[in-house]
Structures are given as C-alpha cells and as structure tokens.
Write a protein that holds these residues in place. Sequence first.
Motif, PDB file in Angstrom:
ATOM      1  N   THR A 213       0.835  -1.197   0.000  1.00 40.87           N
ATOM      2  CA  THR A 213       0.000   0.000   0.000  1.00 40.87           C
ATOM      3  C   THR A 213       0.873   1.251   0.000  1.00 40.87           C
ATOM      4  OG1 THR A 213      -1.624   1.304   1.240  1.00 40.87           O
ATOM      5  CG2 THR A 213      -0.163  -0.114   2.515  1.00 40.87           C
ATOM      6  N   ALA A 214       0.418   2.262  -0.721  1.00 46.14           N
ATOM      7  CA  ALA A 214       1.151   3.527  -0.762  1.00 46.14           C
ATOM      8  C   ALA A 214       0.966   4.331   0.519  1.00 46.14           C
ATOM      9  CB  ALA A 214       0.693   4.350  -1.968  1.00 46.14           C
ATOM     10  N   ALA A 215       0.086   3.872   1.406  1.00 47.90           N
ATOM     11  CA  ALA A 215      -0.100   4.562   2.687  1.00 47.90           C
ATOM     12  C   ALA A 215       1.173   4.511   3.530  1.00 47.90           C
ATOM     13  CB  ALA A 215      -1.265   3.945   3.453  1.00 47.90           C
ATOM     14  N   ILE A 216       2.059   3.578   3.212  1.00 38.66           N
ATOM     15  CA  ILE A 216       3.321   3.471   3.943  1.00 38.66           C
ATOM     16  C   ILE A 216       4.172   4.725   3.763  1.00 38.66           C
ATOM     17  CG2 ILE A 216       4.632   2.413   2.060  1.00 38.66           C
ATOM     18  CD1 ILE A 216       4.802   1.475   5.803  1.00 38.66           C
ATOM     19  N   MET A 217       3.840   5.526   2.760  1.00 40.17           N
ATOM     20  CA  MET A 217       4.596   6.756   2.519  1.00 40.17           C
ATOM     21  C   MET A 217       4.529   7.706   3.707  1.00 40.17           C
ATOM     22  SD  MET A 217       6.177   6.644  -0.332  1.00 40.17           S
ATOM     23  CE  MET A 217       6.624   8.366  -0.428  1.00 40.17           C
ATOM     24  N   TYR A 218       3.418   7.699   4.415  1.00 39.28           N
ATOM     25  CA  TYR A 218       3.300   8.583   5.579  1.00 39.28           C
ATOM     26  C   TYR A 218       4.314   8.196   6.649  1.00 39.28           C
ATOM     27  CZ  TYR A 218      -1.126  10.093   3.521  1.00 39.28           C
ATOM     28  OH  TYR A 218      -2.082  10.596   2.677  1.00 39.28           O
ATOM     29  N   LEU A 219       4.437   6.904   6.885  1.00 41.39           N
ATOM     30  CA  LEU A 219       5.399   6.435   7.882  1.00 41.39           C
ATOM     31  C   LEU A 219       6.824   6.707   7.421  1.00 41.39           C
ATOM     32  CD1 LEU A 219       5.872   4.987  10.560  1.00 41.39           C
ATOM     33  CD2 LEU A 219       5.857   2.809   9.308  1.00 41.39           C
ATOM     34  N   GLU A 220       7.087   6.490   6.141  1.00 42.36           N
ATOM     35  CA  GLU A 220       8.425   6.767   5.615  1.00 42.36           C
ATOM     36  C   GLU A 220       8.790   8.235   5.812  1.00 42.36           C
ATOM     37  OE1 GLU A 220      10.825   6.805   1.367  1.00 42.36           O
ATOM     38  OE2 GLU A 220       8.887   7.748   1.680  1.00 42.36           O
ATOM     39  N   LYS A 221       7.873   9.112   5.463  1.00 44.25           N
ATOM     40  CA  LYS A 221       8.124  10.545   5.619  1.00 44.25           C
ATOM     41  C   LYS A 221       8.405  10.894   7.078  1.00 44.25           C
ATOM     42  CE  LYS A 221       7.392  12.330   1.437  1.00 44.25           C
ATOM     43  NZ  LYS A 221       8.364  13.208   0.739  1.00 44.25           N
ATOM     44  N   PHE A 222       7.593  10.356   7.959  1.00 43.21           N
ATOM     45  CA  PHE A 222       7.735  10.669   9.378  1.00 43.21           C
ATOM     46  C   PHE A 222       9.068  10.178   9.930  1.00 43.21           C
ATOM     47  CE2 PHE A 222       7.148   9.631  13.883  1.00 43.21           C
ATOM     48  CZ  PHE A 222       6.732  10.858  14.366  1.00 43.21           C
ATOM     49  N   LEU A 223       9.430   8.948   9.597  1.00 42.98           N
ATOM     50  CA  LEU A 223      10.647   8.356  10.149  1.00 42.98           C
ATOM     51  C   LEU A 223      11.919   8.980   9.578  1.00 42.98           C
ATOM     52  CD1 LEU A 223       9.670   4.569  10.309  1.00 42.98           C
ATOM     53  CD2 LEU A 223       9.726   6.256  12.169  1.00 42.98           C
ATOM     54  N   ILE A 224      11.827   9.583   8.407  1.00 40.42           N
ATOM     55  CA  ILE A 224      12.982  10.279   7.841  1.00 40.42           C
ATOM     56  C   ILE A 224      13.042  11.716   8.342  1.00 40.42           C
ATOM     57  CG2 ILE A 224      13.984  11.207   5.708  1.00 40.42           C
ATOM     58  CD1 ILE A 224      13.031   8.695   4.285  1.00 40.42           C
ATOM     59  N   LEU A 225      11.892  12.364   8.356  1.00 35.94           N
ATOM     60  CA  LEU A 225      11.853  13.788   8.698  1.00 35.94           C
ATOM     61  C   LEU A 225      12.140  14.046  10.174  1.00 35.94           C
ATOM     62  CD1 LEU A 225      11.386  16.462   7.293  1.00 35.94           C
ATOM     63  CD2 LEU A 225       8.937  16.241   7.768  1.00 35.94           C
ATOM     64  N   LEU A 226      11.639  13.191  11.050  1.00 40.37           N
ATOM     65  CA  LEU A 226      11.808  13.425  12.489  1.00 40.37           C
ATOM     66  C   LEU A 226      13.279  13.495  12.903  1.00 40.37           C
ATOM     67  CD1 LEU A 226      10.358  13.869  15.165  1.00 40.37           C
ATOM     68  CD2 LEU A 226      10.378  11.382  15.507  1.00 40.37           C
ATOM     69  N   PRO A 227      14.116  12.522  12.546  1.00 41.03           N
ATOM     70  CA  PRO A 227      15.529  12.650  12.934  1.00 41.03           C
ATOM     71  C   PRO A 227      16.241  13.812  12.245  1.00 41.03           C
ATOM     72  CG  PRO A 227      15.191  10.707  11.559  1.00 41.03           C
ATOM     73  CD  PRO A 227      13.841  11.211  11.927  1.00 41.03           C
ATOM     74  N   VAL A 228      15.824  14.149  11.030  1.00 38.99           N
ATOM     75  CA  VAL A 228      16.452  15.274  10.322  1.00 38.99           C
ATOM     76  C   VAL A 228      16.240  16.570  11.092  1.00 38.99           C
ATOM     77  CG1 VAL A 228      16.329  16.728   8.261  1.00 38.99           C
ATOM     78  CG2 VAL A 228      16.395  14.244   8.025  1.00 38.99           C
ATOM     79  N   VAL A 229      15.000  16.854  11.463  1.00 38.78           N
ATOM     80  CA  VAL A 229      14.738  18.111  12.174  1.00 38.78           C
ATOM     81  C   VAL A 229      15.294  18.060  13.592  1.00 38.78           C
ATOM     82  CG1 VAL A 229      12.728  18.678  10.769  1.00 38.78           C
ATOM     83  CG2 VAL A 229      12.410  17.357  12.869  1.00 38.78           C
ATOM     84  N   TRP A 230      15.343  16.871  14.171  1.00 41.26           N
ATOM     85  CA  TRP A 230      15.928  16.737  15.511  1.00 41.26           C
ATOM     86  C   TRP A 230      17.414  17.103  15.473  1.00 41.26           C
ATOM     87  CZ3 TRP A 230      13.745  15.520  20.242  1.00 41.26           C
ATOM     88  CH2 TRP A 230      14.649  15.283  21.278  1.00 41.26           C
TER      89      TRP A 230
END
Length: 270
Positions: A213-230
């Motif tokens: 499912t392409a819904a996994i894109m939300y999790l991918e975005k979150f897991l990449i973006l969170l450490p970047v901004v941290w």
Amino acid sequence: MGLYEFFYEYFIRPIQENQGYNPVNTVVYAIILGIAVLLLYRMLKRMEIRVDGRFFKALVPYIVLGPLMRSMTDVGVLPRTYLTVSPGGYFVIAAFAIASLYIVWRHVGPGERFYPLYRDFGWVLVGGLLFLLVINLDKVSFNWEVFKYFIPALVIAEGAVWLLAKKVPVIADNSVLFYTHFYDATTTFVGIQFFGYWEQHVLARWLIDTFGTAAIMYLEKFLILLPVVWILDRWMADEDPDLINFVKLTVFILGFGPGTRNLLIMLMGG
C-alpha cells in the motif's frame, strides 16, 4: 562494463525509458544535492543575503516552476527531453533561479529592494509557462475526480500532523515541514492507490511493494523527517542560523516540489 556503458545504464537509460530512479543514480544525485546546498549557502553568505522569511517568499515562484514544468512535460505541452524531466528539469530551474538571483543582486544589492524584485522575476517565468499551458489546453484532459480522494486524505494526514505537533515539541517547531511532506505523501498515496500511477524513488518503491500500500509513505516521511529536524534543531543548534534555515528550505522544497508535481500531473491527466 565501461564508463560509458555504466553512465548510460544508470543515468541515461532510466530517463529515456522512464524507469525511475535506481540505487546508483539516487546516491549520486543525493551527493550532488548536498554539495549544491553547501555551495549555495556559501554563495548567499558572500552576497550577504539572509535566508529568512523574505528570502523564502521571494523563492516561491522558482519552487513552483519545477513541478509546473514537469507536469506540463508529462501531458505533452513541453517536449520530453533530458532538460524537462527529473533530474535535468530541476537543474534547469535551479540555473534559472541562481542566474536570476545573481542578476537582481548585481542590480540592486542585498537590501530590501532585492526580495520583491527577485520574486517578481520568478513570477514572470511562471507566467511564461502558464501562457504556454493556456494556449495548449487541447493537450490537457483535466481530471477533477482527483479531489474526491485527495481532499479527504489530505485532511486526515494534516490532522495527524496537527495532533502530533500538540504532543511533540520538535514537530511543533517544524510543523510546516511535516505538513508539506505529508502533503507530498498524500499525492503519492492517492496517485498510486486510486489512479494507477507508480513510485519512481527507490526506497519508497520498495516500501510500497513490500507493504502492498502507498499509505506506507506517511510512515516513511515521518521516520525520515523526524531525525532530520531533531539533528538540525538539537545537535546543530550552535551552527549559523542561515545554514539551518537553508537546509530546512531544501527539505521543504523536496516535499512541496514532488507533491505539487504529483497533484498537477493527476489533475492534468498526465
């Protein structure tokens, strides 16, 4: 495999045959992007141009240019060449943005007059593309049904970001980035799930194939973006604010650009 064969296989052929990205060109393009960010940051420092809200507003038309040009290419308004599809198209837009920036800076300097003039220069370029689109509307098959799926999915996705921002300070401090990338994820989800499009990026394509499912894109975005901004906000807190802002601006563009391209392509029947 010789150097030419290697370059053709991993860089030219994917563009010719619309194969999307592969691990090799993904790594190379990522390295080029990283180097470009550092060089542009240093250039802006030399020119005494601050990376702030004024600069962001002035840059908006150039951010719009990329997805607009790509979507117009996909529907046949612009010819499909190495300079109008990814990544060549983005190199062209970057060249226009940098050239315009330098011309305006040379003319008025880095003062208050710079920002509106640079912005207006960009909107002229956008206007030129829109003019081409208008006179070629016969090549466009608008699909307004996209909104039936896009709007509810976007509301849910952005609602999730809003709730997370209430609980997680680093998300609240960078909510624009999360909203933007969840917008991008929504366009990918809707395009693949309901309209038969496919994902061009390596990791995202693998995740979608793996989870079904392409819904996994939300999790991918979150897991990449969170450490970047941290990392940017916590570990690099003592760095030059202009550098942090420029990296965040780049992250914003990497979400807004592809997301807007996806949405425009779906709407124009590309």
